[in-house]
Design an enzyme around this catalytic site. Structure first.
Site, PDB file in Angstrom:
ATOM      1  N   TYR A  17      -5.365  -7.850   2.710  1.00 24.60           N
ATOM      2  CA  TYR A  17      -5.003  -6.865   3.730  1.00 24.60           C
ATOM      3  C   TYR A  17      -3.491  -6.753   3.954  1.00 24.60           C
ATOM      4  O   TYR A  17      -2.979  -5.658   4.225  1.00 24.60           O
ATOM      5  CB  TYR A  17      -5.761  -7.152   5.034  1.00 24.60           C
ATOM      6  CG  TYR A  17      -4.946  -7.576   6.215  1.00 24.60           C
ATOM      7  CD1 TYR A  17      -4.224  -6.634   6.966  1.00 24.60           C
ATOM      8  CD2 TYR A  17      -4.894  -8.907   6.624  1.00 24.60           C
ATOM      9  CE1 TYR A  17      -3.482  -7.027   8.064  1.00 24.60           C
ATOM     10  CE2 TYR A  17      -4.158  -9.291   7.708  1.00 24.60           C
ATOM     11  CZ  TYR A  17      -3.457  -8.353   8.431  1.00 24.60           C
ATOM     12  OH  TYR A  17      -2.713  -8.738   9.511  1.00 24.60           O
TER      13      TYR A  17
ATOM     14  N   ALA B  14      -1.891  -4.633   1.219  1.00 27.51           N
ATOM     15  CA  ALA B  14      -2.457  -3.287   1.348  1.00 27.51           C
ATOM     16  C   ALA B  14      -1.785  -2.534   2.486  1.00 27.51           C
ATOM     17  O   ALA B  14      -1.457  -1.342   2.358  1.00 27.51           O
ATOM     18  CB  ALA B  14      -3.967  -3.371   1.575  1.00 27.51           C
ATOM     19  N   CYS B  15      -1.564  -3.209   3.608  1.00 28.69           N
ATOM     20  CA  CYS B  15      -0.882  -2.571   4.737  1.00 28.69           C
ATOM     21  C   CYS B  15       0.583  -2.304   4.413  1.00 28.69           C
ATOM     22  O   CYS B  15       1.134  -1.274   4.821  1.00 28.69           O
ATOM     23  CB  CYS B  15      -1.003  -3.434   5.979  1.00 28.69           C
ATOM     24  SG  CYS B  15      -2.658  -3.428   6.712  1.00 28.69           S
ATOM     25  N   ALA B  16       1.218  -3.218   3.689  1.00 30.14           N
ATOM     26  CA  ALA B  16       2.615  -2.993   3.294  1.00 30.14           C
ATOM     27  C   ALA B  16       2.736  -1.723   2.469  1.00 30.14           C
ATOM     28  O   ALA B  16       3.668  -0.928   2.655  1.00 30.14           O
ATOM     29  CB  ALA B  16       3.139  -4.204   2.510  1.00 30.14           C
TER      30      ALA B  16
END
Length: 416
Positions: free
Chosen positions: A379, A382-384
Site C-alpha cells: 500500500y 501504491a499510494c506514493a
C-alpha cells in the site's frame, strides 16, 4: 489449464505494452510486447488465480499478494507506476468474458477460499461511533513497535514537509509540525486541541517548542497509551494531555487553536458539516483551525477508497475535492486564510516509510506477522504512485474564527 495460459491470463489486464513480465507456477511466461521489463509478477500458485477469479480487480490481486501467492520481483514503486493507469475497466467485455470462462473451473475448485485474515469488513452504520472506533482499531492498534520501525523516531503517521530534496524523514516531520505551529501562530500560554492526535507528536511539539497547553484525542487505545508514556518521558505532563476517546466527546471550549492532521479522511461527506461546525464551536474568537488531509484532485476521481485500501488499510475512508472541503469549512463560519497542496511531500514520506519497512523487514514480520507487513509493503508505494501521478493530493487549509467586527488578527504578510 495449459501451460502458457496461466501467465497469459494476466497480460490483458496489465496491457500488451506494459513493461512487466509475468511468470507462473506452471513455468509459463508472458513478456511485454516491447521486450523491456522493469519488474516481474510471479504467480506462485493456483490460489492467486482463485483470488483474481473471485474479485477481478485490485482487491483480488491484493489478496493474492498479501497472502503470498503472488509477488513482484523488482521495485514495487516502479512496477506500480508502469501499470498505474491500467484498470480492469479498461479491459474489453469480450476479454473479460473469456477470462471469466477460463477461470471458472479454478473459482469452482476454490469456492470456499477465504480472504487473508488481514482483510477487514465493517459492521454497523457508516461513521457511527462504534464503527469509527472499529475502523481505527483495525489500522492503528496493530503494534506500536511495528509503527516505531516503519515511521521512525518521529512516530508521525502523516505527510511530512520536506524543507529540501535531501532532508531526512525526521527533519521533514519536524518541519511539518513547525509549519503547522507557524500557521496556528502558537505562543506560550495558548491552548490547542489536537483532534485525531495519533501518537501525540503535534501536541508534544506545540508544548516543547512553543509553551502551548495541548489536549490530544485519539480513538486508538494503543496510540493513546504510547503517547501518554512519551509525554511523561519528555517531562511534558504539565502541558500535554493525551485522551483516549472520540473527539466529539471533548467538552472543553475556548481553545486558541485546533490542529486536525489526518483525521478528515475518516469523517465522510455526510458528517463534514457537523465536523467543521464542532471544531468552530471549540475555538475562541480569533482562534485558528489548521486542517491537513488527503483529498482527491477533482469530483471526477474516486471518492471512496480503492477496494484494497478500504478492506486492508483505511476502512470507510472517503476522499473529497479540496474545493468541497474549503466550502464546508467556510460554511461552518471559518474565514479561509491559506491553502496549499503538499502531494509531492507525501510521496517522499511514503517512500521513506517504505525504506524503513524494508530495512526492518524481519523484525516487522516477527512483530506484526507477514500478512500485515505485506499489506504495508504494497500500500505505501501504491499510494506514493498515486500522489506522484496526481490521483490523490494532500492539502493544508488554514481558517480563522473572526470577531464580531470581522477582524482576523492576521498580520499583513504571514511568515509561512
Amino acid at each position: 489449464m495449459s501451460a502458457p495460459a496461466v501467465a497469459g491470463l494476466f497480460r490483458p489486464v496489465l496491457g500488451a505494452d506494459a513493461p512487466i513480465t509475468v511468470k507462473a507456477y506452471d513455468g509459463s511466461v508472458s513478456r511485454p510486447a516491447g521486450g523491456d521489463s522493469v519488474a516481474t509478477v510471479d504467480v506462485r500458485s493456483e490460489t492467486a488465480l482463485a483470488y483474481l477469479a473471485s474479485s477481478p480487480n485490485s482487491l483480488g490481486l491484493a489478496r493474492a499478494f498479501v497472502s503470498g501467492h503472488l509477488d513482484v520481483d523488482g521495485d514495487l514503486y516502479t512496477a506500480l507506476t508502469a501499470i498505474s493507469e491500467l484498470t480492469i475497466s479498461d479491459v474489453s467485455p469480450r476479454t473479460l468474458a473469456e477470462m471469466a470462462l477460463r477461470l471458472a473451473p479454478i473459482r469452482l475448485r476454490h469456492r470456499n477460499l477465504a480472504p487473508p485474515p488481514q482483510e477487514h469488513r465493517q459492521h454497523g452504520w457508516l461513521h457511527s461511533r462504534s464503527r469509527d472506533a472499529e475502523a481505527i482499531a483495525h489500522h492503528y492498534d496493530v503494534s506500536n513497535r511495528f509503527y516505531e520501525m516503519v515511521l521512525g523516531p518521529s512516530m508521525a503517521y502523516t505527510c511530512a514537509a520536506y524543507p529540501s530534496e535531501t532532508a531526512t524523514l525526521e527533519e521533514a516531520q519536524f518541519a511539518k509540525h513547525a509549519l503547522v505551529a507557524d500557521k496556528l501562530a502558537l505562543r506560550p500560554g495558548m491552548r490547542m486541541l489536537d483532534v485525531g492526535c495519533g501518537w501525540g507528536q503535534m501536541s508534544m511539539h506545540a508544548a516543547e517548542h512553543h509553551g502551548v497547553q495541548a489536549l490530544g484525542v485519539t480513538l486508538s487505545r494503543d496510540q493513546a497509551l504510547w503517547a501518554q508514556k512519551e509525554v511523561a518521558r519528555r517531562g511534558l505532563s504539565d502541558l500535554v494531555e493525551i485522551r483516549h476517546g472520540d473527539y466529539r466527546d471533548v467538552a472543553e471550549t475556548e481553545f486558541d487553536a485546533v490542529a486536525s492532521i489526518g483525521l478528515t479522511e475518516h469523517i465522510g461527506r455526510a458528517q463534514l458539516k457537523n465536523y467543521f461546525s464542532f471544531l468552530y464551536s471549540k475555538l475562541r474568537t480569533g482562534g485558528r483551525l489548521l486542517n491537513h488531509c488527503i483529498t482527491r484532485p477533482d469530483a471526477h476521481h474516486r471518492a471512496h477508497a480503492d477496494p484494497f485500501i478500504d478492506r486492508y488499510v483505511f476502512p470507510d475512508g472517503e476522499l473529497l475535492p479540496i474545493g468541497y472541503l474549503v466550502s464546508r469549512m467556510n460554511g461552518a463560519g471559518f474565514e479561509i486564510r491559506h491553502e496549499e497542496n503538499l502531494r509531492e511531500h507525501y510521496s517522499k514520506t511514503l517512500m521513506a516509510w517504505t525504506a524503513n519497512l524494508e530495512a526492518n523487514w524481519d523484525e516487522c514480520v516477527a512483530e506484526a506477522g507477514e500478512g500485515s507487513a505485506r499489506v504495508w509493503k504494497l500500500y505505501m508505494p501504491a499510494c506514493a504512485v498515486g500522489f506522484d501521478l496526481n490521483n490523490i493530493q494532500l492539502h493544508q487549509v488554514l481558517g480563522v474564527k473572526l470577531d464580531d467586527q470581522g477582524r482576523s488578527g492576521f498580520p499583513l504578510r504571514p511568515a509561512y
